[in-house]
Design an enzyme around this catalytic site. Structure first.
Site, PDB file in Angstrom:
ATOM      1  CG  ASP A 182      -2.033   0.980   1.154  1.00 13.30           C
ATOM      2  OD1 ASP A 182      -2.286   1.499   0.057  1.00 13.30           O
ATOM      3  OD2 ASP A 182      -2.659   1.248   2.193  1.00 13.30           O
ATOM      4  CG  ASN A 203      -7.251  -2.279  -6.252  1.00 11.15           C
ATOM      5  OD1 ASN A 203      -6.325  -3.045  -5.999  1.00 11.15           O
ATOM      6  ND2 ASN A 203      -7.575  -1.281  -5.430  1.00 11.15           N
TER       7      ASN A 203
HETATM    8  C1  FPP Z   1      -1.762   0.140  -3.396  1.00 12.99           C
HETATM    9  O1  FPP Z   1      -1.303   1.457  -3.452  1.00 12.99           O
HETATM   10  C2  FPP Z   1      -1.214  -0.634  -4.493  1.00 12.99           C
HETATM   11  C3  FPP Z   1      -1.939  -1.189  -5.501  1.00 12.99           C
HETATM   12  C4  FPP Z   1      -3.398  -1.028  -5.587  1.00 12.99           C
HETATM   13  C5  FPP Z   1      -1.309  -1.912  -6.600  1.00 12.99           C
HETATM   14  C6  FPP Z   1      -0.061  -2.677  -6.272  1.00 12.99           C
HETATM   15  C7  FPP Z   1       0.677  -2.915  -7.525  1.00 12.99           C
HETATM   16  C8  FPP Z   1       2.007  -2.920  -7.677  1.00 12.99           C
HETATM   17  C9  FPP Z   1       2.950  -2.821  -6.575  1.00 12.99           C
HETATM   18  C10 FPP Z   1       2.622  -3.034  -9.047  1.00 12.99           C
HETATM   19  C11 FPP Z   1       2.183  -4.207  -9.882  1.00 12.99           C
HETATM   20  C12 FPP Z   1       2.323  -5.519  -9.202  1.00 12.99           C
HETATM   21  C13 FPP Z   1       3.058  -6.569  -9.627  1.00 12.99           C
HETATM   22  C14 FPP Z   1       3.020  -7.834  -8.856  1.00 12.99           C
HETATM   23  C15 FPP Z   1       3.918  -6.524 -10.788  1.00 12.99           C
HETATM   24  P1  FPP Z   1      -2.367   2.633  -3.644  1.00 12.99           P
HETATM   25  O2  FPP Z   1      -2.429   2.948  -5.076  1.00 12.99           O
HETATM   26  O3  FPP Z   1      -3.672   2.260  -3.036  1.00 12.99           O
HETATM   27  O4  FPP Z   1      -1.672   3.776  -2.822  1.00 12.99           O
HETATM   28  P2  FPP Z   1      -2.383   4.951  -2.011  1.00 12.99           P
HETATM   29  O5  FPP Z   1      -3.177   4.308  -0.907  1.00 12.99           O
HETATM   30  O6  FPP Z   1      -1.245   5.759  -1.494  1.00 12.99           O
HETATM   31  O7  FPP Z   1      -3.251   5.694  -2.983  1.00 12.99           O
END
Ligand code: FPP
Length: 256
Positions: free
Chosen positions: A23, A71
């Site tokens: 996250d 998501n």
């Molecule tokens: C949460 O951060 C993260 C995600 C929803 C996506 C995670 C994806 C990756 C790390 C990259 C792709 C994965 C792989 C396995 C190649 P957020 O966007 O919710 O952050 P925020 O809460 O700060 O908005």
């Protein structure tokens, strides 16, 4: 420093299964004045280094929450960018997975992924299926409640068709109908960016997982962050509902 046995350099009391809620990609980017996708792009680097270190430490299973069912509600451009990153990651990591004996698995409603990504995912799962050193389990289009409901539905069908007696349903049969069938439950659940929620992740499997929450945003989760989490895990006392004394006796009996 992380604990090792006195006799050897072998690391002691490490988790068999680490699950991570990655996250903070968006906030990491926002703080720098970048678009959110830059945070996800940087997050892929953290995925790579975490997989490598887990493999070096002989962790058996690493589950990464890469894309939740919820998501799908994000802006279309962000979803597309995440799907592209996933596709590129799978393509670029195949050789490393094969070289390091890593077997890829997925948990979630992968039928909802775009066809190009799903095909690449299934192909990578197939190509790495005989690898035995570590399982990299990607939670994709995953929702814990949907997984539990799906398991219940599957069991109901088996009962209706006469292949299963309702009286025989126990925790082990139930678990074998989840997407994590055959994997040990997570011993350690890490969440980055300081939030203390499960967010519909592995609701059934985390019954006795140790939670570790770090304020670091996922793109900043490097080797030292993982080692800190492991050090804290080594110092936790896991009693699984027993008293201190009972737990010590059971550890002595098991030689652990
Ligand atoms: C949460 O951060 C993260 C995600 C929803 C996506 C995670 C994806 C990756 C790390 C990259 C792709 C994965 C792989 C396995 C190649 P957020 O966007 O919710 O952050 P925020 O809460 O700060 O908005």
């Amino acid at each position: 420093m992380i604990k090792r046995t006195a006799k050897s350099s072998e690391l002691i009391r490490l988790p068999r299964h680490i699950a991570i809620i990655m996250d903070g990609n968006g906030r990491w980017a926002k703080r720098r004045g970048f678009p959110r996708i830059m945070g996800h792009r940087q997050g892929v680097k953290a995925v790579r280094s975490t997989v490598r270190l887990c493999r070096e430490l002989n962790i058996e299973v690493l589950t990464l929450y890469a894309f939740s069912q919820e998501n799908w509600g994000r802006p279309k451009e962000e979803i597309n960018a995440l799907m592209d990153l996933l596709y590129d990651y799978l393509k670029s990591e195949l050789d490393e997975m094969l070289g390091n004996q890593i077997s890829l698995r997925a948990a979630g409603q992968i039928e909802n992924l775009p066809e190009r990504v799903r095909t690449c995912l299934l192909d990578t799962i197939e190509k790495t299926s005989s690898n035995t050193a570590m399982v990299l389990n990607l939670a994709l289009s995953y929702g814990g409640r949907a997984e539990i409901v799906g398991a219940a539905r599957g069991l109901a069908h088996q009962c209706l068709s006469g292949t299963l007696n309702p009286e025989d349903i126990d925790e082990s049969i139930f678990a074998s109908n989840l997407h994590t069938a055959g994997l040990p439950d997570p011993d350690l659940l890490i969440r980055t960016s300081g939030e203390s929620r499960l967010s519909n992740f592995l609701l059934y499997q985390t019954a006795y997982s140790e939670f570790y929450i770090t304020p670091a945003f996922w793109p900043d989760f490097d080797e030292s962050e993982l080692l800190k989490a492991l050090f804290e895990y080594q110092n936790r006392e896991r009693r699984f509902g027993l008293t201190n004394e009972q737990h010590s006796e059971s550890c002595t009996a098991k030689g652990s």
